[in-house]
Design an enzyme around this catalytic site. Structure first.
Site, PDB file in Angstrom:
ATOM      1  N   GLU A 172     -33.749  62.785 -13.210  1.00  0.00           N
ATOM      2  CA  GLU A 172     -32.437  62.806 -12.874  1.00  0.00           C
ATOM      3  C   GLU A 172     -32.127  64.360 -12.008  1.00  0.00           C
ATOM      4  OE1 GLU A 172     -29.995  61.775 -16.211  1.00  0.00           O
ATOM      5  OE2 GLU A 172     -30.826  59.710 -16.212  1.00  0.00           O
ATOM      6  N   GLU A 291     -34.890  53.389 -15.966  1.00  0.00           N
ATOM      7  CA  GLU A 291     -33.733  53.492 -17.125  1.00  0.00           C
ATOM      8  C   GLU A 291     -33.059  52.507 -16.800  1.00  0.00           C
ATOM      9  OE1 GLU A 291     -32.331  57.422 -18.616  1.00  0.00           O
ATOM     10  OE2 GLU A 291     -34.157  58.317 -17.816  1.00  0.00           O
ATOM     11  N   GLN A 351     -34.193  52.809 -24.637  1.00  0.00           N
ATOM     12  CA  GLN A 351     -35.495  53.272 -24.652  1.00  0.00           C
ATOM     13  C   GLN A 351     -36.341  52.252 -25.649  1.00  0.00           C
ATOM     14  OE1 GLN A 351     -36.063  57.553 -25.885  1.00  0.00           O
ATOM     15  NE2 GLN A 351     -34.304  58.221 -24.610  1.00  0.00           N
TER      16      GLN A 351
END
Length: 503
Positions: A172, A291, A351
């Site tokens: 990111e 993600e 996650q």
């Protein structure tokens, strides 16, 4: 509600990369400490890893896992996590305002990955560190021996290199919150040079360059254009991230975000094609959606806490309690990944344990499956092989994030070796049963050999340590093959996995 659909054996999207069902785990909250790792727990192995959690992880058949971050990696020094544990320093984790003991480092995590039969996908720190640190890390991990870092690994008791092939070039880096945040061209240049250097150590390595942190960023999609303009020929994937929520309690709009995700993937696919054409490049770059998950139930509360707490060690953070509505959403989102598998080759649920995760574990106590575990498991176990085009003709609706959203969401895969077709179907309608008729053209025969369903629960219902199987799939009924078509009734707000033996 009548729904007609069709698939044809010869109308295929492409071969699904098994890594479409990968995962992500970060040194964050209780994901590692008292998540996968808890020395002294009754279920701990000789290394301190929880075997009960391992068994739940193994049930997901995860092909690869991204580690160690995430925002964490942008201020992480991997050298803090090697060597004798008693000599490892306690560090400040700037990403999550907590303390990191470094009791789990690359060698411990590699043990866990081997025990769970998962390939490692490692991230290098291009935030506070850079090319040289990344080079040293790859040498420690992948070089057989005869160099400083590889011989140091051997002195730590690891004779053979790990031969890790997937490397994330930071995390990111477009985000102002990121330690070492960079502008697009600046980051693209660093990523390019890092990939070229690391390839010399590990021929055949695959590199994932950072795309936008989400499609709401002011720099999206210009970030992707500038980054790829700098490094296209030396990378293999560009990452996308996206988290989903339903704070407005509008279920149909929530489900509409699945279509929004498809537009996100399509847009970045267009950027990739543009840069390839501009450069007259011969290589292809694909998408790594590394993600994704639902994240909103306690997001605001957590955000306030972690900006004020006094550097705790492994605090409870982002421990979402997922409900039935979330499970339905995840089923539909995985359908979208299957439909876009020609572009999306890798995707990582974010996650894996405790932190926005399909698996939860109490410190000193039990571990259990959250509601979203089940659609993720079904897709991972049965969504391999080739993705088939599915045409759906049925009622649609409009919402804030998308228009003409089909109430019936269907994806299908064909496993040639096993001779099976699996249909994943989500009825998003709030009140109406779908009367489905789907032709199975090109197959000489078909019969239903498995039908699992999640239906009939309150949308807010959850699982927990005292009710671990409150929301779980059951055997379905009323769906079969008649005159070459799959036919049956699908209740409102239901998710179905139907496996067919085909000839």
């Amino acid at each position: 509600m009548k729904v007609n659909a069709a698939l044809h054996r010869d109308f295929r999207i492409g071969t699904i990369d098994d890594r479409l069902y990968a995962a992500f785990i970060e040194h964050m909250g209780r994901a590692i400490y008292s998540g996968i790792y808890e020395p002294g727990h009754p279920e701990a192995d000789h290394m301190g890893f929880r075997k009960d959690v391992m068994e739940l992880v193994k049930g997901l058949n995860i092909p690869a896992i991204r580690y160690p971050g995430g925002n964490f990696v942008s201020a992480y020094d991997w050298k803090d996590g090697i060597g004798p544990k008693e000599d490892r320093p306690m560090r400040m984790d700037l990403a999550w305002r907590s303390r990191e003991s470094n009791q789990v480092g690359i060698n411990e995590f590699a043990h866990w990955a081997k025990e769970t039969d998962i390939e490692m996908m490692l991230a290098v720190n291009l935030g506070s560190k850079g090319l040289q640190d990344a080079r040293d890390f790859v040498e420690y991990v992948n070089m057989p021996g005869g160099t400083f870092w590889s011989d140091l690994r051997k002195s730590h008791g690891v004779e053979d290199p790990y031969d890790v092939k997937m490397w994330c070039l930071g995390n990111e880096m477009d985000g102002p919150w990121q330690i070492g945040h960079k502008e697009a061209k600046e980051y693209g240049r660093i990523a390019d040079e890092t990939a070229k250097a690391l390839r010399q150590i590990t021929p055949g390595a695959e590199f994932i360059v950072c795309g936008s942190s989400n499609d709401g960023m002011a720099t999206y999609p210009e970030w992707e254009r500038q980054v790829l303009d700098e490094c296209y020929e030396n990378v293999h994937y560009i990452s996308l991230h996206k988290y989903f929520g339903n704070s407005s309690k509008d279920t149909l709009n929530f489900f509409g975000k699945i279509e929004e995700t498809g537009r996100y993937i399509q847009a970045i696919g267009g950027v990739i094609d543009f840069i390839k054409a501009k450069k007259r490049a011969k290589n292809d770059v694909y998408i790594c959606f590394d993600e994704w998950n639902v994240w909103y139930h306690i997001r605001e509360e957590d955000h306030k806490r972690w900006h004020t707490w006094d550097w705790p060690e492994a605090p409870a953070l982002l421990e979402e309690d997922y409900n039935f509505e979330d499970a339905l959403f995840i089923g539909g989102l995985l359908n979208e990944f299957i439909r876009r598998s020609d572009r999306v080759r890798i995707a990582c649920i974010a996650q894996l344990v405790n932190v926005i995760a399909p698996i939860r574990a109490e410190k000193g106590g039990p571990a259990w499956r959250q509601t979203i575990y089940w659609p993720y498991q079904f897709a991972s176990l049965h969504g391999r092989g080739e993705a088939l085009n599915v045409s759906v003709d049925g009622p649609t609706y409009n919402c804030e994030v998308a228009s003409d959203v089909p109430y019936m969401d269907i994806a299908a895969t064909w496993d040639r070796a096993a001779g099976t077709v699996t249909v994943f179907a989500l009825n998003r309608h709030l009140t109406e049963t779908a009367e489905l008729s789907m032709s199975l053209t090109g197959f000489d025969s078909a019969e239903v050999i498995m039908h699992k369903v999640m239906e009939g629960h309150d949308l807010e219902a959850t699982n927990g340590p005292d009710k671990p199987d409150a929301i779980a799939p059951t055997d379905g009924k009323g769906i079969g093959v008649d005159d070459g078509s799959l036919k049956g009734s699908l209740a409102p707000l239901s998710y179905h996995v139907v496996k067919l033996k085909v000839g």
